[in-house]
Design a protein around this motif. Sequence first.
Motif, PDB file in Angstrom:
ATOM      1  N   GLU A   1       0.999  -1.121   0.074  1.00 56.97           N
ATOM      2  CA  GLU A   1       0.067   0.122   0.211  1.00 56.97           C
ATOM      3  C   GLU A   1       0.822   1.400   0.420  1.00 56.97           C
ATOM      4  O   GLU A   1       0.736   2.107  -0.824  1.00 56.97           O
TER       5      GLU A   1
ATOM      6  N   VAL B   1      -4.681   2.694  -1.501  1.00 59.17           N
ATOM      7  CA  VAL B   1      -6.057   1.193  -2.658  1.00 59.17           C
ATOM      8  C   VAL B   1      -6.918   1.673  -3.659  1.00 59.17           C
ATOM      9  O   VAL B   1      -7.315   0.473  -4.401  1.00 59.17           O
TER      10      VAL B   1
ATOM     11  N   LEU C   1      -0.345  -5.811   1.953  1.00 59.38           N
ATOM     12  CA  LEU C   1      -1.200  -5.299   2.794  1.00 59.38           C
ATOM     13  C   LEU C   1      -1.932  -5.076   3.716  1.00 59.38           C
ATOM     14  O   LEU C   1      -1.470  -6.137   4.797  1.00 59.38           O
ATOM     15  N   ASP C   2      -2.754  -3.851   4.126  1.00 64.54           N
ATOM     16  CA  ASP C   2      -2.406  -3.642   5.123  1.00 64.54           C
ATOM     17  C   ASP C   2      -3.247  -4.349   5.825  1.00 64.54           C
ATOM     18  O   ASP C   2      -3.583  -5.795   5.195  1.00 64.54           O
TER      19      ASP C   2
ATOM     20  N   THR D   1      -9.977  -2.082   5.531  1.00 62.11           N
ATOM     21  CA  THR D   1      -9.573  -1.965   4.156  1.00 62.11           C
ATOM     22  C   THR D   1      -8.709  -2.792   2.947  1.00 62.11           C
ATOM     23  O   THR D   1      -8.941  -3.223   2.226  1.00 62.11           O
ATOM     24  N   GLY D   2      -7.404  -3.163   3.940  1.00 67.38           N
ATOM     25  CA  GLY D   2      -6.562  -3.956   4.028  1.00 67.38           C
ATOM     26  C   GLY D   2      -6.978  -5.681   2.805  1.00 67.38           C
ATOM     27  O   GLY D   2      -6.450  -5.754   2.417  1.00 67.38           O
ATOM     28  N   GLN D   3      -7.309  -5.381   4.126  1.00 68.89           N
ATOM     29  CA  GLN D   3      -8.101  -7.023   4.442  1.00 68.89           C
ATOM     30  C   GLN D   3      -8.792  -7.893   3.237  1.00 68.89           C
ATOM     31  O   GLN D   3      -8.855  -8.526   2.452  1.00 68.89           O
TER      32      GLN D   3
ATOM     33  N   THR E   1      -7.674  -8.022   0.130  1.00 64.92           N
ATOM     34  CA  THR E   1      -6.810  -8.681   0.023  1.00 64.92           C
ATOM     35  C   THR E   1      -7.936 -10.036  -0.744  1.00 64.92           C
ATOM     36  O   THR E   1      -7.365 -10.719  -1.426  1.00 64.92           O
TER      37      THR E   1
ATOM     38  N   SER F   1       0.333 -11.207   4.252  1.00 64.35           N
ATOM     39  CA  SER F   1      -0.139 -10.746   5.414  1.00 64.35           C
ATOM     40  C   SER F   1      -0.588 -11.305   6.776  1.00 64.35           C
ATOM     41  O   SER F   1       0.156 -11.009   7.657  1.00 64.35           O
TER      42      SER F   1
ATOM     43  N   ASP G   1       0.191  -3.479   9.519  1.00 70.89           N
ATOM     44  CA  ASP G   1       0.902  -4.101   8.397  1.00 70.89           C
ATOM     45  C   ASP G   1       2.595  -3.725   9.152  1.00 70.89           C
ATOM     46  O   ASP G   1       3.154  -4.629   9.926  1.00 70.89           O
TER      47      ASP G   1
END
Length: 299
Positions: free
Chosen positions: A199, A227, A247-248, A252-254, A257, A271, A279
């Motif tokens: 990210e 993102v 990704l975090d 949002t990151g998950q 993903t 991750s 992160d």
Amino acid sequence: MDFRKQKLSIAKAKEMDMVQYLSLLGYEPSKIRNNDYWYVSPLRQEKTPSFKVNRKLNRWYDHGLGKGGNIIDFGIEHYGCSVGEFLNKLNGGFSFQKPLKNIPKIENEPEHQLKILKDVALSSYALIRYLKQRKIPVEIAVKYCKEVHYELNAKSYYGIGFKNDSGGFEIRNPYFKASSSPKDITTVKNGSKEVAVFEGFIDFLSLRALHKNLPENSQDIVVLNSVSFFERARPFMEKHQAIRLYLDRDPTGQNLTQRALSMSTKYIDKSSLYQNHKDLNDWLMHIGKQQKKRLGNKL
């Protein structure tokens, strides 16, 4: 007021100037008509600006989405997070100017645009100390970053600059996180069949720090820088046989993903290596050298 020094309440957050906040994220108005600032939407892809901020009311409305509201409503939509998570981002991620009520209302006021003055080799003691606090070796940072001097609201500052493919910079220092226009992804092309995706550039530097002796051409790199640029990065990513996602671990990151994993078996979620941290850099800062060694070649 420096909101990093105190917890930000919902009421105080709503007083933040939307125009200044969008500028800190790298978004500048395409046109200004009296109190109305028009943007290409930061919430979706479009060519004709249809995202409006009324600076007098400090409210936004996206005509394409049919949604609008205050800065908290925008944050929830932009980051895909809860109210509490967005307030944490405001508390920890940015240095802000005065609340809206202290800003005089001036018609046709020019936008507060971040202007790059120069970029030079990293040498500032404060920036080098910041990198060391983030466990990033200076010899790695200087390969990919510059010391960027910039102007914002008629004042000069400097920070660690990471250049994107369109010539803009992601800028970090101990107190400030921002972007210069134009916003874009950053790619590092080494002719590899594998690509690692991050990210932000601090996580990319963290991986390099973990593998100092790994040949630089062992994999290609994509730093999204936001993102929201995932779709923009897909054509480059999907040229590769394996796409490793760092990704975090936030929602949002998950979510991103999981979406990527559902699109192709090329995508690989990495991750889990830092599953108890937000992160990769957060993991690097908190995990000792012994635990790093235990992972060996798992990265």
